[in-house]
Motif scaffolding. Structure first.
Motif, PDB file in Angstrom:
ATOM      1  N   MET A 146      -8.439  12.353   1.824  1.00 14.94           N
ATOM      2  CA  MET A 146      -8.371  10.909   1.634  1.00 14.94           C
ATOM      3  C   MET A 146      -6.924  10.443   1.842  1.00 14.94           C
ATOM      4  N   GLN A 147      -6.755   9.356   2.543  1.00 13.57           N
ATOM      5  CA  GLN A 147      -5.440   8.787   2.805  1.00 13.57           C
ATOM      6  C   GLN A 147      -5.116   7.725   1.766  1.00 13.57           C
ATOM      7  N   SER A 148      -3.869   7.393   1.672  1.00 11.27           N
ATOM      8  CA  SER A 148      -3.389   6.373   0.744  1.00 11.27           C
ATOM      9  C   SER A 148      -3.845   4.988   1.184  1.00 11.27           C
ATOM     10  N   GLU A 149      -3.918   4.059   0.244  1.00  6.61           N
ATOM     11  CA  GLU A 149      -4.206   2.660   0.553  1.00  6.61           C
ATOM     12  C   GLU A 149      -2.928   1.901   0.889  1.00  6.61           C
ATOM     13  N   LEU A 150      -1.788   2.551   0.773  1.00  7.93           N
ATOM     14  CA  LEU A 150      -0.505   1.951   1.109  1.00  7.93           C
ATOM     15  C   LEU A 150      -0.474   1.592   2.591  1.00  7.93           C
ATOM     16  N   THR A 151       0.061   0.407   2.918  1.00  3.77           N
ATOM     17  CA  THR A 151       0.254   0.043   4.317  1.00  3.77           C
ATOM     18  C   THR A 151       1.665  -0.493   4.515  1.00  3.77           C
ATOM     19  N   LEU A 152       2.220  -0.204   5.686  1.00  3.33           N
ATOM     20  CA  LEU A 152       3.527  -0.707   6.089  1.00  3.33           C
ATOM     21  C   LEU A 152       3.369  -1.296   7.486  1.00  3.33           C
ATOM     22  N   SER A 153       3.934  -2.483   7.717  1.00  2.00           N
ATOM     23  CA  SER A 153       3.778  -3.120   9.021  1.00  2.00           C
ATOM     24  C   SER A 153       4.712  -2.539  10.080  1.00  2.00           C
ATOM     25  N   VAL A 154       5.727  -1.796   9.686  1.00  2.00           N
ATOM     26  CA  VAL A 154       6.664  -1.172  10.619  1.00  2.00           C
ATOM     27  C   VAL A 154       6.730   0.304  10.271  1.00  2.00           C
ATOM     28  N   GLY A 155       6.938   1.146  11.275  1.00  2.00           N
ATOM     29  CA  GLY A 155       6.886   2.583  11.023  1.00  2.00           C
ATOM     30  C   GLY A 155       5.431   2.961  10.913  1.00  2.00           C
ATOM     31  N   GLY A 156       5.083   3.714   9.935  1.00  2.00           N
ATOM     32  CA  GLY A 156       3.676   4.020   9.764  1.00  2.00           C
ATOM     33  C   GLY A 156       3.444   5.253   8.938  1.00  2.00           C
ATOM     34  N   LEU A 157       2.175   5.499   8.711  1.00  2.00           N
ATOM     35  CA  LEU A 157       1.748   6.614   7.883  1.00  2.00           C
ATOM     36  C   LEU A 157       0.827   7.507   8.702  1.00  2.00           C
ATOM     37  N   PRO A 158       1.393   8.515   9.395  1.00  2.00           N
ATOM     38  CA  PRO A 158       0.565   9.422  10.186  1.00  2.00           C
ATOM     39  C   PRO A 158      -0.391  10.198   9.287  1.00  2.00           C
ATOM     40  N   PRO A 159      -1.450  10.771   9.869  1.00  2.00           N
ATOM     41  CA  PRO A 159      -2.355  11.600   9.056  1.00  2.00           C
ATOM     42  C   PRO A 159      -1.568  12.676   8.308  1.00  2.00           C
ATOM     43  N   LEU A 160      -1.978  12.939   7.105  1.00  2.00           N
ATOM     44  CA  LEU A 160      -1.376  13.949   6.231  1.00  2.00           C
ATOM     45  C   LEU A 160       0.079  13.652   5.886  1.00  2.00           C
ATOM     46  N   SER A 161       0.412  12.359   5.783  1.00  2.00           N
ATOM     47  CA  SER A 161       1.778  11.995   5.403  1.00  2.00           C
ATOM     48  C   SER A 161       1.815  11.167   4.131  1.00  2.00           C
ATOM     49  N   ALA A 162       0.674  10.685   3.639  1.00  2.00           N
ATOM     50  CA  ALA A 162       0.716   9.736   2.530  1.00  2.00           C
ATOM     51  C   ALA A 162      -0.408   9.923   1.527  1.00  2.00           C
ATOM     52  N   ARG A 163      -0.815  11.141   1.293  1.00  2.00           N
ATOM     53  CA  ARG A 163      -1.798  11.357   0.224  1.00  2.00           C
ATOM     54  C   ARG A 163      -1.059  11.493  -1.092  1.00  2.00           C
ATOM     55  N   GLY A 164      -1.560  10.855  -2.115  1.00  2.00           N
ATOM     56  CA  GLY A 164      -0.935  10.979  -3.431  1.00  2.00           C
ATOM     57  C   GLY A 164       0.389  10.265  -3.562  1.00  2.00           C
ATOM     58  N   CYS A 165       0.562   9.159  -2.845  1.00  2.00           N
ATOM     59  CA  CYS A 165       1.812   8.394  -2.957  1.00  2.00           C
ATOM     60  C   CYS A 165       1.967   7.815  -4.355  1.00  2.00           C
ATOM     61  N   VAL A 166       3.197   7.632  -4.751  1.00  2.00           N
ATOM     62  CA  VAL A 166       3.531   6.994  -6.024  1.00  2.00           C
ATOM     63  C   VAL A 166       4.408   5.790  -5.700  1.00  2.00           C
ATOM     64  N   GLN A 167       4.037   4.625  -6.223  1.00  2.00           N
ATOM     65  CA  GLN A 167       4.825   3.419  -5.984  1.00  2.00           C
ATOM     66  C   GLN A 167       5.214   2.798  -7.312  1.00  2.00           C
TER      67      GLN A 167
END
Length: 169
Positions: free
Chosen positions: A1-22
């Motif tokens: 499962m991927q994160s629900e986090l979104t960024l309009s610049v750069g990005g979140l490739p697969p397997l880069s944003a699971r379990g993010c903390v904000q």
């Protein structure tokens, strides 16, 4: 499962944003001072902007193409905000403090039961009559600037970590 986090610049490739903390931290728009009587008062605006830090550890790092210190980004947060909606026997409309990430608005009552009799249009939420206090949760969509970011890789553990520090415009 991927994160629900979104960024309009750069990005979140697969397997880069699971379990993010904000984290979201209010930035004071004034200062505390003491009166001649010794009372503590706040001199400034009570409306605030947010500072945010997003940290993640996964297999890949954040895509940094186009992402630089000072870059303006739209951040679809994973950290939710909450507003209390007092009991009301008539139709009620409230305004959210920030625009919501699409489909992120949820409402529960004091008993933690889901309340579904509401409509969202932009930052306005309209409720049907309700006899109990409600709590509205939503992920804010924030216009922010990149303050800094860090990329770290542990070659032997095949683990990458990254973090980005942001401030609301």
């Amino acid at each position: 499962m991927q994160s629900e986090l979104t960024l309009s610049v750069g990005g979140l490739p697969p397997l880069s944003a699971r379990g993010c903390v904000q984290s979201l931290q209010p930035i004071p728009q004034g200062e505390f001072v003491r009166t001649l009587n010794g009372d503590l008062i706040f001199v400034g605006q009570t409306k605030h902007k947010y500072r945010s830090t997003v940290k993640c550890a996964d297999e890949n790092v954040l895509a940094t193409g186009g992402l630089a210190v000072g870059t303006e980004v739209t951040v679809g947060c994973i950290q939710k905000l909450c507003q209390k909606v007092p009991a009301n026997s008539s139709r009620e409309t409230i305004s959210l403090e920030r625009p919501p990430v699409p489909d992120s608005v949820s409402v529960v009552d004091d008993a933690k039961k889901e309340f579904t009799s509401f409509q969202v249009e932009g930052q306005t939420v309209t409720f049907t009559p309700h006899k109990q206090d409600l709590f509205l949760f939503y992920a804010p969509l924030l216009q922010m600037r990149v303050l800094s970011f860090t990329l770290t890789t542990d070659e032997w553990k095949l683990k990458s970590t990254w973090s980005v520090d942001l401030e609301e415009i």
